[in-house]
Design an enzyme around this catalytic site. Structure first.
Site, PDB file in Angstrom:
ATOM      1  N   HIS A   1       0.815  -1.222   0.000  1.00  0.00           N
ATOM      2  CA  HIS A   1       0.000   0.000   0.000  1.00  0.00           C
ATOM      3  C   HIS A   1       0.843   1.264   0.000  1.00  0.00           C
ATOM      4  CE1 HIS A   1      -3.574  -2.540   1.638  1.00  0.00           C
ATOM      5  NE2 HIS A   1      -3.469  -2.598   0.329  1.00  0.00           N
TER       6      HIS A   1
ATOM      7  N   HIS B   1      -8.118  -7.847  -7.797  1.00  0.00           N
ATOM      8  CA  HIS B   1      -8.508  -8.619  -6.603  1.00  0.00           C
ATOM      9  C   HIS B   1      -8.681  -7.591  -5.483  1.00  0.00           C
ATOM     10  CE1 HIS B   1      -6.497 -11.554  -9.165  1.00  0.00           C
ATOM     11  NE2 HIS B   1      -7.057 -12.531  -8.463  1.00  0.00           N
TER      12      HIS B   1
ATOM     13  N   SER C   1      -6.759  -1.644  -0.596  1.00  0.00           N
ATOM     14  CA  SER C   1      -6.231  -0.937  -1.773  1.00  0.00           C
ATOM     15  C   SER C   1      -7.269  -0.040  -2.467  1.00  0.00           C
ATOM     16  CB  SER C   1      -5.609  -1.941  -2.751  1.00  0.00           C
ATOM     17  OG  SER C   1      -6.463  -3.035  -2.981  1.00  0.00           O
TER      18      SER C   1
ATOM     19  N   GLY D   1     -11.075 -11.326 -11.863  1.00  0.00           N
ATOM     20  CA  GLY D   1     -10.251 -10.151 -12.145  1.00  0.00           C
ATOM     21  C   GLY D   1      -9.263 -10.350 -13.284  1.00  0.00           C
TER      22      GLY D   1
ATOM     23  N   ASP E   1      -3.426  -8.626  -7.132  1.00  0.00           N
ATOM     24  CA  ASP E   1      -3.149  -8.984  -5.733  1.00  0.00           C
ATOM     25  C   ASP E   1      -3.944 -10.224  -5.328  1.00  0.00           C
ATOM     26  OD1 ASP E   1      -2.380  -8.815  -3.077  1.00  0.00           O
ATOM     27  OD2 ASP E   1      -3.832  -7.257  -2.574  1.00  0.00           O
TER      28      ASP E   1
HETATM   29  C1  SAM Z   1      -5.255 -10.332  -1.132  1.00  0.00           C
HETATM   30  S1  SAM Z   1      -6.958 -10.019  -1.214  1.00  0.00           S
HETATM   31  C2  SAM Z   1      -7.060  -8.427  -1.909  1.00  0.00           C
HETATM   32  C3  SAM Z   1      -6.607  -7.322  -1.015  1.00  0.00           C
HETATM   33  C4  SAM Z   1      -6.705  -5.946  -1.604  1.00  0.00           C
HETATM   34  N1  SAM Z   1      -6.151  -5.871  -2.938  1.00  0.00           N
HETATM   35  C5  SAM Z   1      -6.001  -4.941  -0.730  1.00  0.00           C
HETATM   36  O1  SAM Z   1      -4.792  -4.697  -0.940  1.00  0.00           O
HETATM   37  O2  SAM Z   1      -6.646  -4.355   0.152  1.00  0.00           O
HETATM   38  C6  SAM Z   1      -7.471 -11.014  -2.571  1.00  0.00           C
HETATM   39  C7  SAM Z   1      -8.951 -10.939  -2.898  1.00  0.00           C
HETATM   40  O3  SAM Z   1      -9.161 -11.537  -4.184  1.00  0.00           O
HETATM   41  C8  SAM Z   1     -10.430 -12.184  -4.194  1.00  0.00           C
HETATM   42  N2  SAM Z   1     -10.371 -13.110  -5.332  1.00  0.00           N
HETATM   43  C9  SAM Z   1      -9.854 -14.370  -5.370  1.00  0.00           C
HETATM   44  N3  SAM Z   1      -9.841 -14.833  -6.642  1.00  0.00           N
HETATM   45  C10 SAM Z   1     -10.321 -13.823  -7.419  1.00  0.00           C
HETATM   46  C11 SAM Z   1     -10.500 -13.662  -8.834  1.00  0.00           C
HETATM   47  N4  SAM Z   1     -10.170 -14.643  -9.677  1.00  0.00           N
HETATM   48  N5  SAM Z   1     -11.005 -12.507  -9.293  1.00  0.00           N
HETATM   49  C12 SAM Z   1     -11.345 -11.497  -8.423  1.00  0.00           C
HETATM   50  N6  SAM Z   1     -11.189 -11.591  -7.078  1.00  0.00           N
HETATM   51  C13 SAM Z   1     -10.689 -12.734  -6.591  1.00  0.00           C
HETATM   52  C14 SAM Z   1     -10.533 -12.779  -2.813  1.00  0.00           C
HETATM   53  O4  SAM Z   1     -11.889 -12.995  -2.471  1.00  0.00           O
HETATM   54  C15 SAM Z   1      -9.871 -11.696  -1.950  1.00  0.00           C
HETATM   55  O5  SAM Z   1     -10.821 -10.803  -1.433  1.00  0.00           O
END
Ligand code: SAM
Length: 280
Positions: A19, A42, A100, A144, A164
């Site tokens: 971040h 993500h 994020s 995503g 992410d």
């Molecule tokens: C590491 S977290 C994201 C944290 C966020 N980017 C942050 O920095 O605050 C990953 C997220 O991706 C979601 N996720 C998993 N596979 C995914 C996909 N194929 N497409 C979109 N989201 C997905 C999960 O549910 C989770 O909420």
């Protein structure tokens, strides 16, 4: 499989690295009036209550943002990030941690836009509640990786993309490489930031080499370790961010702050950082 919930990890050392660099990237893009698009493949839930049962269970934030919160010697480079987190904690107590998308929103101007993807139904609902009425934000409850391809190149021709994934399934290690290769073809001038975990796991160890195989012209790879790799098991001992087309000023800015950040976030003498880059 959607077992991963970012609430368990919000504000930990990996979030701090990811971040604070994200804030750096968007601040750089804000230097010109031309609009930018922020794409988060993500996105997570957007904002996290650190006192919630889930976050309190691991308490990971205490060894992350918690270690920066009361410091009076924050280097200038980290100040914007901590100031952004403070916007969510007007009482001065660290109660909420912005994910994020929420951090990106603090830096978005009237002309900028956010495109967010999130698959988990509960986190998607949380995102919709936070940003639902905001015209600059479009939220998609879809994959995503595929979603990113459909958005490139963005009309603004200026974009910061955060990739992410949870890396709970091996497939994520393959898909991040595929999506980056395709994104570089569709939109070669985009700024891409891939977060990855440092784990004692073959896929994790091989990732930096595979990223190098993408042969990006300008790239930066930064890794921050907070401790020795655990003797047993798969514990996270640090994390990395691989950037394609980073701002040219970033290596110098990171070189200044990484020793401080390593000292503040370090847990044992295995703490350290690595910074490699090539700017064309
Ligand atoms: C590491 S977290 C994201 C944290 C966020 N980017 C942050 O920095 O605050 C990953 C997220 O991706 C979601 N996720 C998993 N596979 C995914 C996909 N194929 N497409 C979109 N989201 C997905 C999960 O549910 C989770 O909420």
């Amino acid at each position: 499989m959607l077992s991963y919930r970012h609430a368990f990890h919000a504000g930990n050392h990996a979030d701090v690295l990811k971040h604070f660099v994200l804030v750096e990237l968007l601040n750089y893009y804000r230097q010109k009036d031309k609009p930018w698009t922020y794409i988060d493949t993500h996105a997570g839930a957007g904002c996290y209550a650190l006192g919630s049962e889930v976050a309190a269970k691991t308490g990971e934030f205490t060894d992350g943002i918690g270690r920066l919160w009361a410091r009076e010697d924050l280097p200038a480079i980290v100040q914007d990030y901590v100031a952004a987190v403070r916007q969510f904690n007007p009482s001065g107590r660290l109660v909420f941690y912005p994910g994020s998308p929420a951090l990106a929103m603090t830096l978005a101007r009237a002309q900028d836009s956010l495109r967010l993807f999130e698959l988990h139904p509960a986190d998607l609902r949380a995102l919709q509640q936070t940003f639902g009425k905001e015209a600059r934000v479009k939220i998609n409850g879809a994959d995503g990786y595929s979603g990113l391809k459909s958005l490139l190149p963005p009309p603004s021709r200026r974009a910061v993309v955060l990739i992410d994934p949870p890396y709970e399934v091996k497939d994520d290690y393959r898909r991040v490489l595929e999506v980056l290769a395709e994104a570089m073809q569709r939109f070669p001038t985009g700024c891409y930031a891939l977060w990855y975990p440092l784990l004692d796991r073959a896929e994790s160890r091989r990732l930096p080499e595979k990223l190098a195989g993408l042969e990006a012209g300008s790239w930066l790879d930064v890794r921050l370790m907070t401790r020795h790799p655990p003797a047993e098991g798969l514990g996270l001992y640090g994390s990395g961010l691989y950037l394609i087309n980073p701002p040219w000023v970033l290596p110098e800015r990171l070189e200044k702050v990484l020793p401080w950040l390593t000292e503040v976030l370090g847990i044992d003498e295995g703490a350290g950082f690595e910074l490699d880059y090539q700017i064309e």
